[in-house]
Design a protein around this motif. Structure first.
Motif, PDB file in Angstrom:
ATOM      1  N   GLU A  50     -46.465 -46.598   3.492  1.00 50.38           N
ATOM      2  CA  GLU A  50     -44.892 -46.202   4.160  1.00 50.38           C
ATOM      3  C   GLU A  50     -44.748 -44.662   4.191  1.00 50.38           C
ATOM      4  OE1 GLU A  50     -41.292 -47.490   5.533  1.00 50.38           O
ATOM      5  OE2 GLU A  50     -42.918 -48.718   5.042  1.00 50.38           O
ATOM      6  N   ILE A  51     -45.011 -44.046   3.022  1.00 45.29           N
ATOM      7  CA  ILE A  51     -44.769 -42.702   2.787  1.00 45.29           C
ATOM      8  C   ILE A  51     -46.010 -42.018   2.347  1.00 45.29           C
ATOM      9  CG2 ILE A  51     -43.185 -40.724   1.955  1.00 45.29           C
ATOM     10  CD1 ILE A  51     -41.021 -42.820   1.667  1.00 45.29           C
ATOM     11  N   PRO A  52     -46.888 -41.625   3.103  1.00 42.54           N
ATOM     12  CA  PRO A  52     -48.249 -41.130   2.486  1.00 42.54           C
ATOM     13  C   PRO A  52     -47.896 -39.600   1.769  1.00 42.54           C
ATOM     14  CG  PRO A  52     -48.262 -41.232   4.944  1.00 42.54           C
ATOM     15  CD  PRO A  52     -47.100 -41.591   4.625  1.00 42.54           C
ATOM     16  N   TRP A  53     -48.813 -39.196   0.901  1.00 44.26           N
ATOM     17  CA  TRP A  53     -48.756 -37.753   0.420  1.00 44.26           C
ATOM     18  C   TRP A  53     -48.643 -36.820   1.468  1.00 44.26           C
ATOM     19  CZ3 TRP A  53     -47.360 -37.645  -4.324  1.00 44.26           C
ATOM     20  CH2 TRP A  53     -47.870 -38.471  -5.168  1.00 44.26           C
ATOM     21  N   GLY A  54     -47.930 -35.927   1.495  1.00 44.32           N
ATOM     22  CA  GLY A  54     -47.679 -34.887   2.345  1.00 44.32           C
ATOM     23  C   GLY A  54     -46.493 -35.239   3.355  1.00 44.32           C
ATOM     24  N   SER A  55     -45.840 -36.544   3.203  1.00 40.91           N
ATOM     25  CA  SER A  55     -44.638 -36.772   3.944  1.00 40.91           C
ATOM     26  C   SER A  55     -43.373 -36.972   3.085  1.00 40.91           C
ATOM     27  CB  SER A  55     -45.145 -38.223   4.674  1.00 40.91           C
ATOM     28  OG  SER A  55     -46.515 -38.067   5.579  1.00 40.91           O
ATOM     29  N   TYR A  56     -42.266 -36.991   4.048  1.00 42.76           N
ATOM     30  CA  TYR A  56     -40.929 -37.104   3.443  1.00 42.76           C
ATOM     31  C   TYR A  56     -40.134 -37.983   4.693  1.00 42.76           C
ATOM     32  CZ  TYR A  56     -41.876 -32.908   0.650  1.00 42.76           C
ATOM     33  OH  TYR A  56     -42.633 -32.257  -0.133  1.00 42.76           O
ATOM     34  N   LYS A  57     -39.753 -39.080   4.008  1.00 35.71           N
ATOM     35  CA  LYS A  57     -38.781 -40.157   5.028  1.00 35.71           C
ATOM     36  C   LYS A  57     -37.465 -39.563   4.844  1.00 35.71           C
ATOM     37  CE  LYS A  57     -39.354 -44.578   5.872  1.00 35.71           C
ATOM     38  NZ  LYS A  57     -39.572 -45.851   5.586  1.00 35.71           N
ATOM     39  N   LEU A  58     -36.856 -39.270   5.976  1.00 32.96           N
ATOM     40  CA  LEU A  58     -35.342 -38.813   6.176  1.00 32.96           C
ATOM     41  C   LEU A  58     -34.761 -39.968   6.290  1.00 32.96           C
ATOM     42  CD1 LEU A  58     -33.367 -36.373   5.931  1.00 32.96           C
ATOM     43  CD2 LEU A  58     -34.011 -36.050   8.621  1.00 32.96           C
ATOM     44  N   PHE A  59     -33.472 -40.277   5.867  1.00 30.86           N
ATOM     45  CA  PHE A  59     -32.658 -41.554   5.954  1.00 30.86           C
ATOM     46  C   PHE A  59     -31.170 -41.015   6.232  1.00 30.86           C
ATOM     47  CE2 PHE A  59     -35.594 -44.122   3.356  1.00 30.86           C
ATOM     48  CZ  PHE A  59     -35.516 -45.398   4.053  1.00 30.86           C
ATOM     49  N   SER A  60     -30.670 -41.498   7.208  1.00 35.17           N
ATOM     50  CA  SER A  60     -29.149 -41.230   7.525  1.00 35.17           C
ATOM     51  C   SER A  60     -28.357 -42.147   7.095  1.00 35.17           C
ATOM     52  CB  SER A  60     -29.109 -40.926   8.909  1.00 35.17           C
ATOM     53  OG  SER A  60     -27.801 -40.759   9.190  1.00 35.17           O
ATOM     54  N   GLN A  61     -27.291 -42.255   6.164  1.00 35.43           N
ATOM     55  CA  GLN A  61     -26.444 -42.886   5.586  1.00 35.43           C
ATOM     56  C   GLN A  61     -25.198 -42.457   6.363  1.00 35.43           C
ATOM     57  OE1 GLN A  61     -27.119 -42.107   1.310  1.00 35.43           O
ATOM     58  NE2 GLN A  61     -27.943 -44.175   1.199  1.00 35.43           N
ATOM     59  N   PHE A  62     -25.094 -41.899   7.372  1.00 35.89           N
ATOM     60  CA  PHE A  62     -23.826 -41.486   8.163  1.00 35.89           C
ATOM     61  C   PHE A  62     -23.544 -42.482   9.127  1.00 35.89           C
ATOM     62  CE2 PHE A  62     -23.297 -37.061   6.567  1.00 35.89           C
ATOM     63  CZ  PHE A  62     -22.543 -36.749   7.018  1.00 35.89           C
ATOM     64  N   ASN A  63     -22.487 -42.542   9.666  1.00 31.71           N
ATOM     65  CA  ASN A  63     -21.901 -43.450  10.564  1.00 31.71           C
ATOM     66  C   ASN A  63     -22.117 -42.864  12.005  1.00 31.71           C
ATOM     67  OD1 ASN A  63     -19.735 -41.811  10.150  1.00 31.71           O
ATOM     68  ND2 ASN A  63     -18.306 -43.454   9.581  1.00 31.71           N
ATOM     69  N   GLU A  64     -22.431 -41.468  12.108  1.00 27.82           N
ATOM     70  CA  GLU A  64     -22.731 -40.947  13.364  1.00 27.82           C
ATOM     71  C   GLU A  64     -23.889 -40.323  13.548  1.00 27.82           C
ATOM     72  OE1 GLU A  64     -20.883 -36.580  13.125  1.00 27.82           O
ATOM     73  OE2 GLU A  64     -19.427 -38.026  11.811  1.00 27.82           O
ATOM     74  N   THR A  65     -24.240 -40.018  14.755  1.00 27.70           N
ATOM     75  CA  THR A  65     -25.563 -39.306  14.874  1.00 27.70           C
ATOM     76  C   THR A  65     -25.602 -37.963  14.450  1.00 27.70           C
ATOM     77  OG1 THR A  65     -25.916 -40.747  16.758  1.00 27.70           O
ATOM     78  CG2 THR A  65     -27.289 -38.599  16.863  1.00 27.70           C
ATOM     79  N   LEU A  66     -26.658 -37.661  13.635  1.00 26.69           N
ATOM     80  CA  LEU A  66     -26.837 -36.424  13.336  1.00 26.69           C
ATOM     81  C   LEU A  66     -28.081 -35.807  14.166  1.00 26.69           C
ATOM     82  CD1 LEU A  66     -26.972 -37.145   9.491  1.00 26.69           C
ATOM     83  CD2 LEU A  66     -25.214 -36.182  10.675  1.00 26.69           C
ATOM     84  N   TYR A  67     -28.104 -34.196  13.947  1.00 25.78           N
ATOM     85  CA  TYR A  67     -28.999 -33.674  14.734  1.00 25.78           C
ATOM     86  C   TYR A  67     -29.787 -32.709  13.658  1.00 25.78           C
ATOM     87  CZ  TYR A  67     -26.333 -35.379  18.400  1.00 25.78           C
ATOM     88  OH  TYR A  67     -25.701 -36.428  19.186  1.00 25.78           O
ATOM     89  N   VAL A  68     -30.946 -32.812  13.563  1.00 24.55           N
ATOM     90  CA  VAL A  68     -31.825 -32.254  12.654  1.00 24.55           C
ATOM     91  C   VAL A  68     -32.877 -31.006  13.241  1.00 24.55           C
ATOM     92  CG1 VAL A  68     -33.374 -32.552  10.763  1.00 24.55           C
ATOM     93  CG2 VAL A  68     -31.663 -34.191  11.164  1.00 24.55           C
ATOM     94  N   ALA A  69     -32.895 -29.847  12.463  1.00 23.76           N
ATOM     95  CA  ALA A  69     -33.942 -28.875  13.062  1.00 23.76           C
ATOM     96  C   ALA A  69     -34.811 -28.534  11.571  1.00 23.76           C
ATOM     97  CB  ALA A  69     -33.247 -27.595  13.457  1.00 23.76           C
TER      98      ALA A  69
END
Length: 167
Positions: A50-69
């Protein structure tokens, strides 16, 4: 007298299944209920598939769309959704993730999180609301060889016992 188990206050309940032939890794999240008398539980898969070494899973707990850079990458993260960031997609050894919210047509920086880029770490970043603002909660696991553990390869301490006295 009541037993300790009978005195305990209900905290939470979690249903899961087991399989003697397979080991699975999970993260259990506890979230207080509205009345604050108990907790809801969430079971998140955290195995290396699910989350291999060298990876990060980003979860949104917001009720609106977020924009990520992150570095040169830009993407949107829908409410309740997640995305995996892989270290192979980045050049440096450290990156800064910036999270934006869209307000009245403008992108407003809401939160940021720096993290290491290497194959010896993996984790989950929860983007949640804290006091009305975006907040990143990191949970990172490091892959340390057993040889680096304190006490590795040391002999057990031997003690002599004579009668009731330990020397």
């Amino acid at each position: 007298d009541k037993s300790e188990a009978e005195k305990a206050i209900f905290f939470s309940e979690l249903n899961f299944s087991s399989n003697a032939k397979e080991t699975k890794e999970f993260i259990i999240l506890f979230s207080p209920t509205k009345d604050l008398n108990s907790y809801r539980t969430f079971l998140l898969p955290f195995d290396q598939k699910e989350i291999p070494w060298g990876s990060y899973k980003l979860f949104s707990q917001f009720n609106e769309t977020l924009y990520v850079a992150v570095g040169t990458k830009k993407f949107s993260l829908e409410p309740g959704k997640n995305i995996i960031l892989h270290s192979k997609d980045f050049d440096g050894s450290r990156e800064r993730m910036i999270i934006y919210r869209k307000e009245k047509g403008n992108y407003i920086e809401s939160a940021s999180q720096s993290f290491g880029i290497n194959d010896r770490q993996r984790g989950i970043f929860f983007v949640t609301v804290k006091k009305g603002k975006a907040h990143v909660v990191p949970m990172v696991e490091s892959n340390r060889p057993i040889e680096q553990a304190i006490g590795y390869n040391t002999k057990p301490r031997e003690m002599e016992v004579e009668g009731e006295e330990i020397k």
